[in-house]
Design a protein around this motif. Structure first.
Motif: not given
Length: 133
Positions: A16, A77, A113
């Motif tokens: 991410k 993340g 993303m």
């Protein structure tokens, strides 16, 4: 903490918006993230488990000390980014571990993303409320 003369293996991990720079030193299994111990940095046990997964797959528990710097994103993340970087660093240590790490998917950069916001919408896909009258 670790002198620059000591040899280490390096890997960069991303997930991410998180980027982790991981250095692996030969040692006793201590994990340091942003100058703090892993138990202080991550509250949830699942996140600590995610970070340690590459060791379980490659049977290298308590053989290495990890020092990593991670920035951006949220805690999940960041844990994923550390796991990715750690896997890459272990490959530098021993390229024969590639098959085991690749089978578990630890070498694959997670491409998901956050989708960008589009004009005319309130969010990435959320349209303004429709009123018939």
């Amino acid at each position: 903490m670790y002198e620059s003369k000591k040899t280490y293996y390096y890997g960069t991990g991303r997930r991410k918006h998180s980027v982790a720079r991981v250095r692996v030193y030969e040692g006793t299994g201590k994990i340091t993230i942003n100058g703090r111990d892993i138990d202080d940095y991550f509250g949830l046990e699942t996140l600590k488990l995610i970070v340690r997964q590459p060791f379980g797959v490659t049977d290298t528990n308590d053989k290495f000390d990890i020092v990593c710097t991670v920035a951006g994103g949220g805690v999940t993340g960041q844990a994923g980014a550390i796991r990715h970087g750690l896997s890459r660093a272990l490959l530098q240590y021993n390229p024969e571990l590639r098959a085991a790490l690749k089978k578990e998917g630890f070498l694959t950069r997670d491409p998901r993303m956050k989708e960008r916001k589009k004009y005319g919408l309130k969010a990435a896909r959320r349209a303004p409320q429709f009123s018939k009258r």
